[in-house]
Design an enzyme around this catalytic site. Structure first.
Site, short mmCIF file in Angstrom:
data_model
loop_
_atom_site.label_atom_id
_atom_site.label_comp_id
_atom_site.label_asym_id
_atom_site.label_seq_id
_atom_site.Cartn_x
_atom_site.Cartn_y
_atom_site.Cartn_z
N HIS A 17 0.59 -1.24 0.16
CA HIS A 17 -0.05 0.27 -0.11
C HIS A 17 0.88 1.36 0.40
CE1 HIS A 17 -3.21 -2.40 2.24
NE2 HIS A 17 -3.06 -2.52 1.60
N LYS A 41 -17.45 -6.93 8.40
CA LYS A 41 -15.86 -8.13 8.49
C LYS A 41 -15.42 -8.36 9.73
CE LYS A 41 -12.62 -7.40 4.57
NZ LYS A 41 -12.87 -6.04 3.16
N ARG A 90 -1.17 -6.70 -8.62
CA ARG A 90 -0.39 -7.31 -8.15
C ARG A 90 -0.27 -8.55 -8.93
NH1 ARG A 90 -2.45 -7.63 -2.20
NH2 ARG A 90 -4.62 -7.50 -3.51
N SER A 127 -2.52 -8.00 2.67
CA SER A 127 -2.45 -7.60 4.67
C SER A 127 -2.99 -8.97 5.24
CB SER A 127 -4.10 -6.45 4.47
OG SER A 127 -3.33 -5.72 4.29
P1 ADP Z 1 -9.42 -4.59 -0.22
O1 ADP Z 1 -10.18 -4.38 1.39
O2 ADP Z 1 -10.26 -4.19 -1.01
O3 ADP Z 1 -8.87 -5.95 0.02
P2 ADP Z 1 -7.14 -3.83 0.98
O4 ADP Z 1 -6.96 -2.86 1.78
O5 ADP Z 1 -5.83 -4.97 0.58
O6 ADP Z 1 -7.96 -4.37 -0.34
O7 ADP Z 1 -5.89 -2.90 -0.73
C1 ADP Z 1 -6.30 -1.82 -1.11
C2 ADP Z 1 -5.49 -1.61 -2.42
O8 ADP Z 1 -4.03 -1.84 -2.65
C3 ADP Z 1 -5.96 -2.66 -3.68
O9 ADP Z 1 -6.42 -1.62 -4.95
C4 ADP Z 1 -5.14 -3.46 -3.35
O10 ADP Z 1 -4.81 -4.00 -4.96
C5 ADP Z 1 -3.47 -2.73 -3.25
N1 ADP Z 1 -2.37 -3.96 -2.89
C6 ADP Z 1 -2.71 -4.41 -1.39
N2 ADP Z 1 -1.64 -4.78 -1.97
C7 ADP Z 1 -0.56 -3.90 -2.54
C8 ADP Z 1 0.51 -4.89 -2.86
N3 ADP Z 1 0.82 -5.41 -2.80
N4 ADP Z 1 0.91 -3.70 -3.98
C9 ADP Z 1 0.47 -3.21 -5.21
N5 ADP Z 1 -0.61 -3.06 -4.83
C10 ADP Z 1 -1.30 -3.41 -3.05
#
Ligand code: ADP
Length: 151
Positions: A17, A41, A90, A127
């Site tokens: 992120h 959630k 990703r 995450s």
């Molecule tokens: P959600 O709760 O929508 O599943 P996250 O909070 O995990 O999403 O992620 C929010 C955004 O960050 C999404 O666009 C996801 O693709 C991006 N993201 C998460 N991890 C990575 C990473 N390692 N590299 C690039 N983008 C990421």
């Protein structure tokens, strides 16, 4: 002024992120990290903790804001007058998932989604993996910004 929202759960914020947000700031005048509140959630970290981790990470970045929101992302964009949604990609699974959401959002409102491809060195970070490492007492510190620490 070009402003983008970077929506997600951030449970917790990871270096993946972080990478997208830092690069987003080079494209937009302001990047608003928006933590979506989903009552159904179960989260590892409370909303307050997740918000604090992100605020501390970007404490020295005036162009980065942190907010929380409920409901549809596009409705929130309209409410705060933001024209762009920033998302990270990703892998092909992310692409398929993001494509459906982006098309739906475009049907709902004239808001563009801008995708940044993950950096090679953070592409494997999620995450969910971080939470798994934490649950099993592994060293999660290499995967998250310094502000994310478990007491
Ligand atoms: P959600 O709760 O929508 O599943 P996250 O909070 O995990 O999403 O992620 C929010 C955004 O960050 C999404 O666009 C996801 O693709 C991006 N993201 C998460 N991890 C990575 C990473 N390692 N590299 C690039 N983008 C990421």
């Amino acid at each position: 002024m070009k402003r983008a929202i970077f929506p997600g759960s951030f449970d917790p914020i990871t270096l993946g992120h972080y990478d997208i947000i830092k690069r987003g700031v080079t494209l937009f005048d302001e990047v608003i990290v928006a933590i979506g509140i989903n009552a159904d959630k179960k989260y590892m970290f409370s909303l307050e903790e997740r918000k604090k981790f992100i605020e501390e990470t970007f404490a020295d970045e005036p162009k980065i804001k942190v907010v929380t929101y409920k409901g549809l992302t596009v409705d929130f964009c309209k409410e705060i007058n933001v024209e762009f949604i920033l998302r990270g990609l990703r892998n092909p699974a992310d692409f398929e998932f993001e494509k459906a959401i982006a098309h739906t959002n475009r049907d709902l409102a004239p808001i563009e989604t801008v995708f940044l491809l993950t950096s090679a060195d953070t592409s494997y970070i999620a995450s969910s993996i971080v939470r798994d490492v934490i649950r099993n007492n592994g060293d999660y510190t290499k995967l998250v910004p310094k502000s994310v620490r478990i007491k």
